[in-house]
Design an enzyme around this catalytic site. Sequence first.
Site, PDB file in Angstrom:
ATOM      1  N   CYS A 170     -27.060 -32.947  30.886  1.00 13.40           N
ATOM      2  CA  CYS A 170     -27.119 -33.350  29.477  1.00 13.40           C
ATOM      3  C   CYS A 170     -25.700 -33.738  29.034  1.00 13.40           C
ATOM      4  O   CYS A 170     -24.734 -33.025  29.344  1.00 13.40           O
ATOM      5  CB  CYS A 170     -27.648 -32.210  28.608  1.00 13.40           C
ATOM      6  SG  CYS A 170     -29.286 -31.649  29.099  1.00 13.40           S
ATOM      7  N   CYS A 206     -27.507 -14.152  25.134  1.00 11.50           N
ATOM      8  CA  CYS A 206     -27.795 -15.470  25.700  1.00 11.50           C
ATOM      9  C   CYS A 206     -27.472 -15.393  27.193  1.00 11.50           C
ATOM     10  O   CYS A 206     -26.317 -15.208  27.569  1.00 11.50           O
ATOM     11  CB  CYS A 206     -26.928 -16.499  24.970  1.00 11.50           C
ATOM     12  SG  CYS A 206     -27.031 -18.124  25.663  1.00 11.50           S
ATOM     13  N   GLU A 228     -21.845 -17.088  32.952  1.00 10.22           N
ATOM     14  CA  GLU A 228     -21.438 -16.525  31.670  1.00 10.22           C
ATOM     15  C   GLU A 228     -22.637 -16.023  30.879  1.00 10.22           C
ATOM     16  O   GLU A 228     -23.765 -16.510  31.040  1.00 10.22           O
ATOM     17  CB  GLU A 228     -20.662 -17.541  30.838  1.00 10.22           C
ATOM     18  CG  GLU A 228     -21.509 -18.633  30.269  1.00 10.22           C
ATOM     19  CD  GLU A 228     -20.700 -19.518  29.315  1.00 10.22           C
ATOM     20  OE1 GLU A 228     -21.149 -19.682  28.181  1.00 10.22           O
ATOM     21  OE2 GLU A 228     -19.656 -20.016  29.714  1.00 10.22           O
ATOM     22  N   CYS A 240     -26.014 -26.484  36.859  1.00  9.79           N
ATOM     23  CA  CYS A 240     -27.247 -27.072  36.345  1.00  9.79           C
ATOM     24  C   CYS A 240     -27.396 -28.482  36.888  1.00  9.79           C
ATOM     25  O   CYS A 240     -26.411 -29.188  37.071  1.00  9.79           O
ATOM     26  CB  CYS A 240     -27.207 -27.081  34.815  1.00  9.79           C
ATOM     27  SG  CYS A 240     -28.745 -27.685  34.099  1.00  9.79           S
ATOM     28  N   CYS A 289     -23.172 -31.252  27.299  1.00  8.66           N
ATOM     29  CA  CYS A 289     -23.048 -29.897  27.838  1.00  8.66           C
ATOM     30  C   CYS A 289     -22.086 -29.843  29.022  1.00  8.66           C
ATOM     31  O   CYS A 289     -22.204 -30.620  29.965  1.00  8.66           O
ATOM     32  CB  CYS A 289     -24.440 -29.435  28.269  1.00  8.66           C
ATOM     33  SG  CYS A 289     -24.413 -27.906  29.202  1.00  8.66           S
ATOM     34  N   CYS A 332     -22.646 -23.474  26.102  1.00  4.61           N
ATOM     35  CA  CYS A 332     -22.968 -23.135  27.480  1.00  4.61           C
ATOM     36  C   CYS A 332     -22.030 -23.816  28.470  1.00  4.61           C
ATOM     37  O   CYS A 332     -21.667 -24.957  28.341  1.00  4.61           O
ATOM     38  CB  CYS A 332     -24.428 -23.455  27.798  1.00  4.61           C
ATOM     39  SG  CYS A 332     -24.814 -25.166  27.928  1.00  4.61           S
TER      40      CYS A 332
END
Length: 343
Positions: A115, A104, A91, A111, A118, A332
Amino acid sequence: MKEDIKTYTLAGLKEHFAGQSLPRFLAQQVFDWIYKKRAEDFEIMSNIARDTRVFLKENFYFSSLKLCKQEISRDRTEKFLFGLEDGAHIETVLIPDEARQTLCVSSQVGCKFSCTFCMSGTRGFKRNLKVSEIINQYLYVNDAMAPRTITNIVFMGIGEPLDNFSNVTDAIRVLMEPKGLHLGKRRITISTCGLAPEIAKLGELALGIKLSVSLHASTDAQRDQLMPVNKKYPLAELMNAIKYFARHEVYPVTFEYVLIKGFNTAKDDAVRLSKLLKSVPYKMNLIPYNLSSLKFAPPLNAEIAAFTQELKDQGVFFTLRKPRGQDIAAACGQLRADWSNKA
Ligand code: SF4
């Protein structure tokens, strides 16, 4: 097999052409056609000799992104879900305001860093994005929004940019290239969860870009809960790397601090933050947490007021930001999550 021409920096393309006994200025001509004239076909590169165009066509191709979904938020934040050649999705978010059009971009498919706050971190890691897949996010949106143009880029989408160090820094070189897109270096920001060795390495490259660090806590015990990366690179090591980076770069480092109800908004946090930030030129963004479905909750207004007053009393400079694109889940990874659930 044909290569994607947009994976090359100008220096890389010059070197590649030199290896094929082609003139170095050819790379400059190709860059001009792709990034200034926006050509996606070697045939129309009219100032390049016919046999060279045939060589280019036989050896290179132009990759592109497939738009799978586009949403526009009430605050005009736009979110694009793109399909990649291997079927993966990323995205990209466009955040417009009066003075700036900020894009962005994502740097990885998924990932590794998990975190807690997220959605991208909950979906696992698939692969690094190629240079061209990063550049194509810029090209697609910039072409689509004409006559407006993107003024700023933040590496704050899906993925940890410093975990894809070589491709992200090469993509930045392409974005900044005066013979190509020529985006000003101060208009490019890398946002990291805190990979200390790569922060230092980025400083040594002295690209002139800006760095933003997700801090979000004032103690290791707190930060360990939010960001597992802190167990590998605790606050002291992170701050040393940031100080090293700051010695090589001119712009202050930005610290992002998400305000979470009853978690990181106490008077002691403000006191500790003032000590942590003492020896670094910095800016700090406070962002009220805006999800309540995960482990943490948004802060109360009174809590924000008390914490910001305490920061002022401690001499900590900050800007209180509003989350953007809330109604389209532009934080995100969330669009990808929505898409994956429906696919
Ligand atoms: S905040 Fe960034 S580093 Fe952390 S899990 Fe999400 S994408 Fe990865």
